[in-house]
Scaffold this active site. Structure first.
Site, PDB file in Angstrom:
ATOM      1  N   LYS A  42      44.340  -3.431  72.776  1.00 45.57           N
ATOM      2  CA  LYS A  42      44.607  -4.905  72.803  1.00 45.57           C
ATOM      3  C   LYS A  42      45.508  -5.363  73.872  1.00 45.57           C
ATOM      4  O   LYS A  42      46.006  -6.556  73.860  1.00 45.57           O
ATOM      5  CB  LYS A  42      44.928  -5.492  71.372  1.00 45.57           C
ATOM      6  CG  LYS A  42      44.371  -4.994  70.212  1.00 45.57           C
ATOM      7  CD  LYS A  42      42.775  -4.794  70.109  1.00 45.57           C
ATOM      8  CE  LYS A  42      42.189  -6.177  70.191  1.00 45.57           C
ATOM      9  NZ  LYS A  42      40.688  -6.018  70.406  1.00 45.57           N
ATOM     10  N   HIS A  93      42.638   5.182  75.715  1.00 47.84           N
ATOM     11  CA  HIS A  93      43.732   4.812  75.153  1.00 47.84           C
ATOM     12  C   HIS A  93      44.751   5.948  74.618  1.00 47.84           C
ATOM     13  O   HIS A  93      45.800   5.940  73.982  1.00 47.84           O
ATOM     14  CB  HIS A  93      43.438   3.988  73.690  1.00 47.84           C
ATOM     15  CG  HIS A  93      42.533   2.887  74.051  1.00 47.84           C
ATOM     16  ND1 HIS A  93      43.135   1.837  74.650  1.00 47.84           N
ATOM     17  CD2 HIS A  93      41.405   2.432  73.381  1.00 47.84           C
ATOM     18  CE1 HIS A  93      42.110   0.749  74.820  1.00 47.84           C
ATOM     19  NE2 HIS A  93      41.059   1.047  73.769  1.00 47.84           N
ATOM     20  N   SER A 124      47.053  -9.612  68.154  1.00 44.87           N
ATOM     21  CA  SER A 124      45.889  -9.349  68.533  1.00 44.87           C
ATOM     22  C   SER A 124      45.265  -7.854  67.852  1.00 44.87           C
ATOM     23  O   SER A 124      43.875  -7.865  67.357  1.00 44.87           O
ATOM     24  CB  SER A 124      45.775  -8.965  70.314  1.00 44.87           C
ATOM     25  OG  SER A 124      44.352  -8.743  70.539  1.00 44.87           O
TER      26      SER A 124
HETATM   27  P1  A3P Z   1      43.628 -11.734  71.870  1.00 45.14           P
HETATM   28  O1  A3P Z   1      43.057 -11.099  70.852  1.00 45.14           O
HETATM   29  O2  A3P Z   1      44.938 -12.037  72.269  1.00 45.14           O
HETATM   30  O3  A3P Z   1      42.992 -12.848  72.459  1.00 45.14           O
HETATM   31  P2  A3P Z   1      41.477  -4.949  74.939  1.00 45.14           P
HETATM   32  O4  A3P Z   1      40.372  -5.293  75.634  1.00 45.14           O
HETATM   33  O5  A3P Z   1      42.626  -4.032  75.324  1.00 45.14           O
HETATM   34  O6  A3P Z   1      41.190  -4.707  73.401  1.00 45.14           O
HETATM   35  O7  A3P Z   1      42.269  -6.501  74.624  1.00 45.14           O
HETATM   36  C1  A3P Z   1      41.807  -7.624  73.987  1.00 45.14           C
HETATM   37  C2  A3P Z   1      42.576  -8.819  74.249  1.00 45.14           C
HETATM   38  O8  A3P Z   1      42.696  -8.937  75.811  1.00 45.14           O
HETATM   39  C3  A3P Z   1      42.359  -9.945  73.668  1.00 45.14           C
HETATM   40  O9  A3P Z   1      43.238 -10.674  73.396  1.00 45.14           O
HETATM   41  C4  A3P Z   1      41.244 -10.494  74.586  1.00 45.14           C
HETATM   42  O10 A3P Z   1      41.205 -11.796  74.080  1.00 45.14           O
HETATM   43  C5  A3P Z   1      42.036 -10.471  75.722  1.00 45.14           C
HETATM   44  N1  A3P Z   1      41.094 -10.774  77.027  1.00 45.14           N
HETATM   45  C6  A3P Z   1      40.020  -9.928  77.231  1.00 45.14           C
HETATM   46  N2  A3P Z   1      39.313 -10.560  78.169  1.00 45.14           N
HETATM   47  C7  A3P Z   1      40.492 -11.464  78.783  1.00 45.14           C
HETATM   48  C8  A3P Z   1      40.428 -12.379  79.978  1.00 45.14           C
HETATM   49  N3  A3P Z   1      39.511 -12.462  80.762  1.00 45.14           N
HETATM   50  N4  A3P Z   1      41.722 -13.064  80.220  1.00 45.14           N
HETATM   51  C9  A3P Z   1      42.460 -13.025  79.191  1.00 45.14           C
HETATM   52  N5  A3P Z   1      42.522 -12.187  78.202  1.00 45.14           N
HETATM   53  C10 A3P Z   1      41.469 -11.388  77.936  1.00 45.14           C
END
Ligand code: A3P
Length: 283
Positions: A42, A93, A124
């Site tokens: 996340k 990860h 998240s």
């Molecule tokens: P939130 O749940 O706070 O919205 P991962 O890919 O490591 O699982 O992380 C997911 C998090 O990254 C989510 O956060 C998601 O919305 C955010 N995320 C993904 N793409 C993004 C982007 N282009 N800009 C900002 N945040 C992004």
């Protein structure tokens, strides 16, 4: 409450993982061409996957989903990793000490590590666990918070994960980025990732990639947004209201944390990493 995770050497791994492969992959050979995006869950993994993928194509849209262009290393298994086209770009990860080639002197793959502040990660992560059936988690925010603070979540304690990688941030083959910096100035982040990958894309292409990687554009792009793909692969709860690209903001934690919870994260995580010089923005 528990998230029903598989464990290896006291570290909780993730559902559907190939644990046998994880056990042996410390010895897996990697090469200088291999690129890993390493993160705690996340923290902006998918975002960085999409950036790397677009840098590889010179800013052109791919016909493949980002999760296939930059697949998940420890989920794949040895044969599938061996079969990936070169140059390989993968996400992971895993903790630093579990990675192959973690000794830069021996096998210098490249690693982009992305860290995000532990409060936004927690929120998240909470929605992530509500969303996927594999966790069998139906608890409250407070219940999830306790699991998170104990490190009884995928890949263990946030502070252990981030600090292990942070200690190697100055190695030539590691680029250490923060989610909050990417959010504030995506073009600079894309430029530094391109530089790190040895790509010499011009400024207008860097800007084009940045635009394609905004939260809004990724959410609208089915090949950059994991929602449909994951629905097929890992069973999302039908009642999950928020998508994988949920809010994409800095500071959403304020909508969930009590003041006691905030102090606990400060005491147990924030101060600990600050002692090593690692600090984050929270708003
Ligand atoms: P939130 O749940 O706070 O919205 P991962 O890919 O490591 O699982 O992380 C997911 C998090 O990254 C989510 O956060 C998601 O919305 C955010 N995320 C993904 N793409 C993004 C982007 N282009 N800009 C900002 N945040 C992004």
């Amino acid at each position: 409450a528990s998230l029903n995770l598989p464990y290896y050497e006291r570290v909780p791994l993730t559902h559907y993982i190939n644990v046998d492969w994880v056990k042996e992959l410390v010895h897996f050979p990697v090469s200088t061409d291999d690129l890993f995006i390493a993160t705690y869950l996340k923290s902006g993994t998918t975002w960085t996957q999409q950036i790397v993928s677009l840098i590889q194509t010179g800013g052109e849209d791919s016909s493949e989903h980002v999760f296939n262009n930059v697949p998940w290393f420890e989920m794949l298994g040895k044969d599938a990793v061996m079969a990936l086209p070169k140059p390989k770009a993968m996400k992971t990860h895993l903790s630093y000490h579990m990675m192959p080639g973690r000794d830069p002197a021996a096998t210098p793959a490249k690693y982009i590590y992305v860290a995000r502040n532990p409060k936004d990660v927690a929120v998240s992560f909470y929605f992530h666990c509500l969303r996927y059936k594999c966790y069998k988690f139906t608890g409250s925010w407070n219940t999830f918070f306790e699991l998170y603070m104990k490190g009884e979540v995928d890949f263990g304690l946030w502070s252990d994960h981030v600090l292990e990688w942070w200690r190697h941030k100055d190695a030539d083959n590691i680029l250490f980025l923060k989610y909050e910096d990417m959010k504030r100035d995506l073009t600079s982040a894309v430029q530094s990732i391109a530089d790190f990958m040895g790509s010499d894309l011009n400024e207008s292409i860097i800007q084009k990639i940045s635009r394609k990687c905004s939260f809004e554009n990724m959410k609208l792009n089915p090949l950059a947004n994991p929602d449909d793909l994951l629905e097929v692969k890992v069973k999302i709860k039908n009642d999950a209201s928020s998508g994988f690209l949920r809010k994409g903001d800095i500071g959403d934690w304020r909508n969930y944390f009590s003041s006691e919870q905030s102090v606990r994260v400060d005491d147990e995580f924030v101060k600990k990493v600050a002692e090593s010089g690692l600090e984050f923005d929270y708003d």
